[in-house]
Write an enzyme that holds these catalytic residues in place. Structure first.
Site, PDB file in Angstrom:
ATOM      1  N   ASP A   1      -2.841   2.456  -6.362  1.00 61.35           N
ATOM      2  CA  ASP A   1      -1.794   2.258  -5.017  1.00 61.35           C
ATOM      3  C   ASP A   1      -1.777   0.997  -4.026  1.00 61.35           C
ATOM      4  O   ASP A   1      -0.899   1.343  -3.100  1.00 61.35           O
ATOM      5  CB  ASP A   1      -1.884   3.903  -4.135  1.00 61.35           C
ATOM      6  CG  ASP A   1      -3.186   3.704  -3.501  1.00 61.35           C
ATOM      7  OD1 ASP A   1      -4.191   3.043  -4.029  1.00 61.35           O
ATOM      8  OD2 ASP A   1      -3.187   4.497  -2.429  1.00 61.35           O
ATOM      9  N   GLU A   2      -2.319   0.095  -4.510  1.00 64.45           N
ATOM     10  CA  GLU A   2      -2.261  -0.905  -3.566  1.00 64.45           C
ATOM     11  C   GLU A   2      -2.593  -2.201  -4.271  1.00 64.45           C
ATOM     12  O   GLU A   2      -3.460  -2.304  -5.297  1.00 64.45           O
ATOM     13  CB  GLU A   2      -3.204  -0.902  -2.292  1.00 64.45           C
ATOM     14  CG  GLU A   2      -4.686  -0.650  -2.490  1.00 64.45           C
ATOM     15  CD  GLU A   2      -5.618  -0.666  -1.319  1.00 64.45           C
ATOM     16  OE1 GLU A   2      -5.135  -1.560  -0.550  1.00 64.45           O
ATOM     17  OE2 GLU A   2      -6.579  -0.061  -1.371  1.00 64.45           O
TER      18      GLU A   2
ATOM     19  N   ASP B   1       0.704  -1.221   0.082  1.00 65.52           N
ATOM     20  CA  ASP B   1      -0.113   0.028   0.114  1.00 65.52           C
ATOM     21  C   ASP B   1       0.887   1.279   0.037  1.00 65.52           C
ATOM     22  O   ASP B   1       1.548   1.466   0.952  1.00 65.52           O
ATOM     23  CB  ASP B   1      -0.775   0.011   1.180  1.00 65.52           C
ATOM     24  CG  ASP B   1      -1.946   0.997   1.199  1.00 65.52           C
ATOM     25  OD1 ASP B   1      -1.986   1.855   0.177  1.00 65.52           O
ATOM     26  OD2 ASP B   1      -2.768   1.295   2.210  1.00 65.52           O
TER      27      ASP B   1
END
Length: 374
Positions: free
Chosen positions: A121-122, A27
């Site tokens: 983003d993860e 993350d």
């Protein structure tokens, strides 16, 4: 961050009798805001919010300097500015965020092909069998985070565990710029001590319902029978029963389809007229339809989201026997859901449209939803 102990390292090694999966959840830390601070040195060390500064603006992301003041994503910009008078707003640059995300995923691909993106983003990574033959998952996570820093200049946090649920929870334990491991022996105890409102996939409404049923912690959840949970939570009952015991057998799926695709918009002035509200629906539907067409997704359910001026949120849904065949069909359906809400005494500040039921859907964990920017 506490260093991993030799016992924990030993527990991550392959077992001859029972092969334990090694899942990493990566993350990025304050991703959008960190990209802006990276590209503009004048923003570094300052409270930054990505989003619109206008009266009806909403924070899309906040730097850690802003989070100290209680600024979070989805917070109205007016409230954010009130909490942090020195807050600096910057407009989002989604093309840049996508490009950086692609760089990050190239780093993931250096270690495994089993990558399940959750957002820009993860992502989950299954490194049980990894390309570099590294036996310890914590070492892989350390290398990935260092490589991301080298390639993008950004910090990432990671959670390592034997299942997706606990890897996700672990990635929050040592943020920012850290990592944590939850081993098989510690998994059930970790869940028991966790407040259910912190469970990934348990939203405010479900947490409130659980509280009314006397379920405040993982231990409380574990004390309930499967029959009780299925009676009160339907198909999700089995999921809650399993995760309360630290059980999550969901595989990391590189090809997992989205469970829903949505778009929403906040208006500069409240809407009181049905025609004006209907006029705002078409751009939202077009956005959703274009994305679904590009991904070859065919949905049967459409949901209308309405946020009023007093921030009350309601939803209205309809599911058809066959997938919608065109954007016009969806528009017509949303209009029929919207019409009964008028006349309205309080204005509408936000409308949203979500398409779902892309295939055979089962309750197998938190929903995978994509909210398109508009």
């Amino acid at each position: 961050m506490k260093p991993i102990t030799p016992a924990e390292i030993e527990e991550q090694k392959p077992d001859r009798e029972e092969r334990v999966r090694r899942i990493i959840h990566v993350d990025m830390d304050a991703f959008y805001a960190s990209v802006e601070q990276r590209d503009n040195p004048e923003l570094r060390g300052k409270p930054v919010a990505v989003g619109g500064a206008a009266a009806r603006g909403v924070v899309a992301a906040a730097s850690y300097e802003a989070r100290v003041f209680g600024v979070r994503s989805a917070l109205p910009s007016v409230t954010a500015k009130r909490r942090c008078p020195d807050l600096i707003f910057v407009p989002p640059r989604f093309d840049i965020y996508r490009a950086v995300s692609a760089q990050i995923h190239m780093v993931f691909a250096e270690h495994t092909d089993l990558i399940e993106p959750l957002s820009l983003d993860e992502a989950y990574l299954d490194v049980t069998d990894n390309k570099q033959g590294i036996p310890i998952a914590t070492e892989i996570a350390t290398r990935i985070r260092a490589r991301i820093k080298e390639v993008t200049g950004l910090n990432a946090s990671a959670g390592i565990s034997y299942c997706k649920f606990l890897a996700k929870m672990a990635s929050d334990l040592n943020k920012p710029n850290g990592q944590a491991v939850i081993t098989p022996k510690k998994g059930p105890a970790f869940v028991e001590g966790l407040a259910v409102k912190r469970f990934h996939g348990v939203g405010p409404a479900t947490a409130a319902k659980m509280e009314l049923l006397g379920i405040l912690t993982g231990a409380d959840l574990r004390a309930k029978s499967l029959a009780f949970l299925q009676k009160n939570f339907g198909k999700s009952g089995r999921w809650y029963y399993d995760i309360s015991r630290g059980i999550d057998d969901r595989p990391v799926r590189p090809d997992r389809e989205r469970k829903s695709v949505g778009a929403e918009d906040t208006f500069m002035t409240d809407l009181f007229d049905l025609d004006a509200a209907c006029a705002e629906i078409s751009p939202l539907v077009d956005k959703v339809w274009r994305h679904c067409e590009a991904k070859n997704l065919h949905g049967r359910s459409v949901t209308l989201k309405v946020k009023y001026a007093d921030f009350q949120i309601i939803t209205r849904s309809r599911t058809e026997a066959v997938p919608f065949g065109s954007a016009d069909e969806i528009v017509a359906t949303v209009h029929s859901l919207l019409a009964p809400l008028f006349p309205t005494a309080k204005g509408i500040r936000l409308l949203g449209v979500t398409l779902s039921s892309f295939g055979d859907e089962t309750a197998s964990g938190p929903a995978d939803q994509l909210l398109l920017e508009i």
